[in-house]
Design an enzyme around this catalytic site. Sequence first.
Site, PDB file in Angstrom:
ATOM      1  N   SER A   1       0.910  -1.330  -0.028  1.00 59.52           N
ATOM      2  CA  SER A   1       0.087   0.053  -0.162  1.00 59.52           C
ATOM      3  C   SER A   1       1.012   1.389   0.127  1.00 59.52           C
ATOM      4  O   SER A   1       1.617   1.613   0.957  1.00 59.52           O
ATOM      5  CB  SER A   1      -1.058  -0.007   1.203  1.00 59.52           C
ATOM      6  OG  SER A   1      -1.730  -0.972   1.135  1.00 59.52           O
TER       7      SER A   1
ATOM      8  N   LYS B   1      -7.470   1.445  -2.646  1.00 63.86           N
ATOM      9  CA  LYS B   1      -7.174   1.053  -1.276  1.00 63.86           C
ATOM     10  C   LYS B   1      -7.347   2.109   0.065  1.00 63.86           C
ATOM     11  O   LYS B   1      -7.554   1.721   1.226  1.00 63.86           O
ATOM     12  CB  LYS B   1      -5.562   0.547  -1.150  1.00 63.86           C
ATOM     13  CG  LYS B   1      -5.171   0.237   0.094  1.00 63.86           C
ATOM     14  CD  LYS B   1      -5.955  -0.986   0.812  1.00 63.86           C
ATOM     15  CE  LYS B   1      -5.236  -1.522   2.189  1.00 63.86           C
ATOM     16  NZ  LYS B   1      -4.056  -2.409   2.295  1.00 63.86           N
TER      17      LYS B   1
ATOM     18  N   LYS C   1       0.364   5.374   8.312  1.00 68.29           N
ATOM     19  CA  LYS C   1       0.891   5.424   6.878  1.00 68.29           C
ATOM     20  C   LYS C   1      -0.252   5.722   5.941  1.00 68.29           C
ATOM     21  O   LYS C   1      -0.303   6.599   5.168  1.00 68.29           O
ATOM     22  CB  LYS C   1       1.680   4.437   6.485  1.00 68.29           C
ATOM     23  CG  LYS C   1       2.227   4.598   5.034  1.00 68.29           C
ATOM     24  CD  LYS C   1       3.216   3.339   4.389  1.00 68.29           C
ATOM     25  CE  LYS C   1       2.495   1.916   4.517  1.00 68.29           C
ATOM     26  NZ  LYS C   1       1.480   1.884   3.701  1.00 68.29           N
TER      27      LYS C   1
END
Length: 302
Positions: free
Chosen positions: A107, A183, A252
């Site tokens: 990701s 995502k 993150k």
Amino acid sequence: MADASKANPQGVERLGYLGLGLMGTPMTRRLLKAGYQVTVWNRSEGKVAPLAEAGAGRAATPRDLLTNADIAFMCVTDAAAVEEVIFGPDGLAAAPGAGKLVVDFSSIHPDAARDLAKRLKAANGAGWIDAPVSGGTKGAEEGTLAIMAGGEADEIERVRPYVLAMARRFTHMGPTGAGQTTKLCNQVIVGCAMAVLAEATRLAVNAGIDANRLPEVLAGGFADSIPLQLFVPRMVQGIHSPPLGHIATMLKDLDTVADVAQATSTPVPMASLAGQLFRLAKAARGAEADALEIYKLSAAER
């Protein structure tokens, strides 16, 4: 070993997997169980040995892996790690890449995915699919992951049979970067769900309600969800090993959401609040702690 541009005798392409962490190890095991030829590489050798015992080949470097594979899957921590695997010493970019594909399950920022894809194509001709995953370690072990992909349609179809050995759903969302953007939408929902479920669970505990029964009593109602059923028992019972995901990883992703939201003039107040809660959790519990330890932020001091 056979020329890297050719598939194995049964017409099945040779696979590689780089990054044998919480997700990479169980995903690789599923490929091996499905009967595929898989070569693996990881920065720390200790994680390679169990998969080698299960039948995986070993690669000394990412370059060696892509030299002897047709499709290379990858799942590493962040964009810096992806950069190192591709363009570091003996990285993927140093291997012959024409006709080959790199499928990145990591990701990372959508802009980073587009930049990496362009640079890799220029370096050795390899194609790129950004394919971040959702479903956590449980989904990786059980093969029930949802994977959202960005890239060329024909390349998506080429890797589909292999991906579906590791996942229940593999959806093409658009050109390069679209998988990463999808995502981020997923992480808005999951990150906020973790924060909200921690709040509801703490309210139940503090008010004297058996929080363990929340999944049961709310099943089938509007509050029901996979996160409710999976996260709440782990929060209440303090089950954090193995972690479903690290605090640092969720933070993150939520920081990336904030960056893309700013670039697209998108208000994300709930995701921003969840991000700050995970920043507090990181300070309190540590970057590598299970993301569900966000529940512990509201624990009464003893």
